[in-house]
Design a protein around this motif. Sequence first.
Motif, PDB file in Angstrom:
ATOM      1  N   ARG A 191       0.854  -1.192   0.000  1.00 41.90           N
ATOM      2  CA  ARG A 191       0.000   0.000   0.000  1.00 41.90           C
ATOM      3  C   ARG A 191       0.885   1.236   0.000  1.00 41.90           C
ATOM      4  O   ARG A 191       1.828   1.322   0.781  1.00 41.90           O
ATOM      5  CB  ARG A 191      -0.907   0.029   1.231  1.00 41.90           C
ATOM      6  N   THR A 192       0.546   2.201  -0.826  1.00 42.87           N
ATOM      7  CA  THR A 192       1.366   3.402  -0.920  1.00 42.87           C
ATOM      8  C   THR A 192       0.494   4.624  -1.152  1.00 42.87           C
ATOM      9  O   THR A 192      -0.517   4.542  -1.862  1.00 42.87           O
ATOM     10  CB  THR A 192       2.390   3.275  -2.066  1.00 42.87           C
ATOM     11  N   PRO A 193       0.860   5.776  -0.555  1.00 40.97           N
ATOM     12  CA  PRO A 193       0.078   6.998  -0.799  1.00 40.97           C
ATOM     13  C   PRO A 193       0.157   7.480  -2.236  1.00 40.97           C
ATOM     14  O   PRO A 193      -0.620   8.349  -2.637  1.00 40.97           O
ATOM     15  CB  PRO A 193       0.703   8.009   0.174  1.00 40.97           C
ATOM     16  N   GLU A 194       1.079   6.923  -3.025  1.00 37.84           N
ATOM     17  CA  GLU A 194       1.142   7.284  -4.438  1.00 37.84           C
ATOM     18  C   GLU A 194      -0.090   6.790  -5.190  1.00 37.84           C
ATOM     19  O   GLU A 194      -0.440   7.335  -6.244  1.00 37.84           O
ATOM     20  CB  GLU A 194       2.409   6.713  -5.066  1.00 37.84           C
ATOM     21  N   LYS A 195      -0.744   5.757  -4.660  1.00 36.20           N
ATOM     22  CA  LYS A 195      -1.967   5.235  -5.269  1.00 36.20           C
ATOM     23  C   LYS A 195      -3.177   5.847  -4.571  1.00 36.20           C
ATOM     24  O   LYS A 195      -3.406   5.613  -3.387  1.00 36.20           O
ATOM     25  CB  LYS A 195      -2.017   3.713  -5.147  1.00 36.20           C
TER      26      LYS A 195
END
Length: 231
Positions: A125-129
């Motif tokens: 999970r990444t804040p880029e998504k």
Amino acid sequence: MILALSLALALSAAPAAAPAPSGRALNTQGFRLYQSGHFPEALEKFQQAAQATPDYALAHYNAAATLGVLRKQGKVCEYSAHRDVIVEKLTTAVRLDARRLQRAREDRDLDVIRDTLGWQKLLGRTPEKEADVPALLKAVSWYGPGVGVYGTTRALKFQDKGRVELWRKNVDDSGTPRESRTPGTYTVRGRTVEVKLPGSAPITGTLSAAGALTFPEPLGAFSDNPSECEA
């Protein structure tokens, strides 16, 4: 000539310097110290092992886990057992050996970083998504910036069913801290996060692709690292 010959013979007879311990040998020493509960000494050996053999994943992993133990023991400042330091060492271990992630999932020593962006990134999970924003808000503990010797004075914890809690630490004129917790609600649309607290108008902020959660004052900015060990 005789003096030179004597010196050469003396040098040839001198014992050779012992080779420096290998990363694996240092890691083994560290593991024995860890098993016997000597965690600071174990950490030193694991760090030496990682320095001696930078591509040795187990040494980086063991350093991360031992820092986790020291953090649980409240020894954050003495050994720099900060959440971002632990995440960095664990991330290095996983990069070098992907099997370390499965071990990390079950390792109680690493419970202290489960609510960080770094751990969530290891899980994919990444804040880029943008699609990951709702899950990240709930999985991560969000801390405001530190205020001098008092450290973090506010934090947000997003919960299920659109609930959120604002934690505050207020310090009076005598220097006595008092904590308060205010329940509220929140909604998410894309990267936009709207928080509604009792007695105040809704406050709208954003979670950036870099992982910064930012609101207008009086909430302000939040990250996944509390302020610690400030002088």
